[in-house]
Design an enzyme around this catalytic site. Structure first.
Site: not given
Ligand SMILES: *Cc1c(COP(=O)(O)O)cnc(C)c1O
Length: 463
Positions: A112
């Site tokens: 993210k």
């Molecule tokens: C947020 C997250 C996901 C899922 O991603 P999405 O965009 O919500 O599908 C998977 N793995 C980790 C480590 C995350 O932080």
């Protein structure tokens, strides 16, 4: 470039406006009115470019004239300067035909950061220019919150309020949210689930009085700018393995559908993507929806991959909008069914369209653990539980001749307990975060109650 809502009745916005508002006023999500396309020659030009230069080329058409060219380049450079790896998104071989795309070298050790660090830079640039300030509210199952706080801490024009489900995020995730000392960031531990937090967030945006008073902005995965930033690494990794002369598949551990939807955008832009594979944990609404056409919510079951513990997958609405031929009325009626009951049926034509590109798999807790162990045995690499979910499905679905890129979404040190149970090795935090466990925490506990939450957010404002 204009942006339209998936529900059809919010005004069309520029990139800048869509980024600042996040959610559309009709409850929908913003998508580009038209997706820009790259021909094979333009994609081939990405060969050998730095991550930042590739990011500029890929995102430029989406941002339109929001930033001058030099300014946009500088924002991208600043966004990724804090990453702990020069390549930003390095690619490693993880098995026969399977590759691991490491997206966890940012400041909070999860993918993210790719979007959030850039959004922090873009928000600051736009707000300073306008002489405005906003309150960013976000709901998190763990990683979004810390990424947002890390991206905005100490910025003048922005207050950040992050809601997370009390007791349902990992200790590292919680500490990343509760230990920053800057007055403009606040963490709220809600007595409920992630879906409760997400629902309160949607209600805040639907409450136009509160929304205006606080000048609310959202940087959740529904914010288009986040999707845009994530498109970049689909291109850079595919090009590294031979695109555009070769098709590539991706397997993505999925919760809110934001990350994998960026892969769909890359495909529609012209990247030769054979398959986009959704990997879910035991919270498998998306897998069930793809297999049966029935999108039906249930109880959230806490797992060892908590960032995927959701029952409603917000960004899926964007895919539905496309699958229904951009028919906003069809999307509105599906979402009405979801809100009044507990789900909807995807029409056969739409489901068929989705199935042309998307596949899915569900991974149990035991399979996740054994995949973490198997990866360590096979290539000596520790992986986080989310990444293991993706790798497990990647192994099931890999086909000869089409490389499968599995997205490694977090550093194993973010989820040390599960990794230690699977391998007997406790992954250490990188040096720059080593004293996380000693820093004092600051958090507001709140009932699972909309009015109380709004009061707490209003009362604790920094300025
Ligand atoms: C947020 C997250 C996901 C899922 O991603 P999405 O965009 O919500 O599908 C998977 N793995 C980790 C480590 C995350 O932080």
């Amino acid at each position: 470039m204009k942006y339209v809502s998936t529900r059809g009745s919010a005004p069309e916005l520029s990139f800048e406006e869509a980024m600042l508002s996040g959610l559309a006023t009709d409850g929908g999500l913003y998508v580009p009115a038209e997706v820009p396309t790259f021909d094979p020659r333009e994609i081939a030009l990405l060969h050998g470019k730095s991550y930042e230069d590739a990011a500029f080329a890929i995102m430029r058409p989406f941002a339109g004239d929001t930033f001058e060219e030099d300014e946009f380049r500088a924002l991208i450079k600043a966004a990724y300067a804090s990453f702990g790896h020069d390549c930003r998104a390095p690619l490693k071989q993880a098995g026969d035909g399977i590759w691991l795309l490491e997206l966890f070298h940012g400041p909070t050790l999860a993918f993210k950061d790719f979007a959030m660090q850039l959004i922090g830079q873009m928000f600051q640039a736009v707000l300073q220019r306008r002489g405005e300030s906003v309150t960013i509210v976000g709901a998190t199952s763990g990683d979004t919150g810390s990424a947002a706080i890390e991206a905005f801490r100490g910025l003048d024009n922005v207050d950040v309020c992050i809601l997370y489900p009390h007791g349902k995020v990992s200790e590292v995730q919680r500490r990343q949210m509760t230990t920053p000392t800057e007055a403009n960031v606040r963490a709220f531990a809600v007595e409920g689930t992630f879906d409760d937090c997400q629902r309160h967030l949607k209600d805040m945006f639907a409450d136009s009085g509160f929304r205006e008073e606080m000048r609310l902005a959202a940087v959740n995965s529904i914010n288009w700018a986040r999707v845009m930033a994530q498109v970049v690494y689909y291109f850079t990794s595919a090009v590294a393995l031979g695109a555009p002369d070769r098709k590539i598949s991706f397997c993505v551990p999925t919760g809110n559908f934001g990350d994998i939807y960026a892969g769909e955008v890359a495909r529609r832009m012209g990247l030769p993507v054979e398959r986009l594979v959704i990997a879910t944990n035991q919270n498998d609404i998306l897998h069930r929806a793809l297999v049966s056409g029935d999108y039906r919510t249930g109880e959230v079951r806490p797992s060892i991959s908590p960032s995927m513990d959701i029952q409603v997958s917000s960004n899926f609405e964007r895919l539905l909008f496309d699958a229904y031929g951009r028919d906003a009325d069809a999307v509105v009626s599906l979402m009405d069914d979801l809100n009044s009951g507990n789900g909807f049926r995807i029409g056969d034509v739409a489901l068929g369209r989705i199935g042309e590109t998307f596949a899915s798999g569900r991974v149990s807790e035991e399979e996740t653990m054994s995949r973490i162990g198997a990866m360590h045995d096979a290539i000596g690499q520790l992986v986080c539980p989310h990444t293991a979910v993706g790798l497990e499905v990647a192994h099931r679905m890999a086909k000869p001749r089409v490389p499968m890129i599995a997205l490694a979404t977090a550093d194993p040190a973010k989820f040390p307990d599960a990794v230690e149970r699977a391998t007997d090795i406790r992954p250490p935090l990188p040096n720059r975060m080593a004293n996380l466990y000693e820093r004092p925490e600051r958090v507001t506990r709140v009932e699972n109650d909309f009015a109380e939450l709004c009061r707490a957010i209003r009362e604790g404002r920094a300025a």
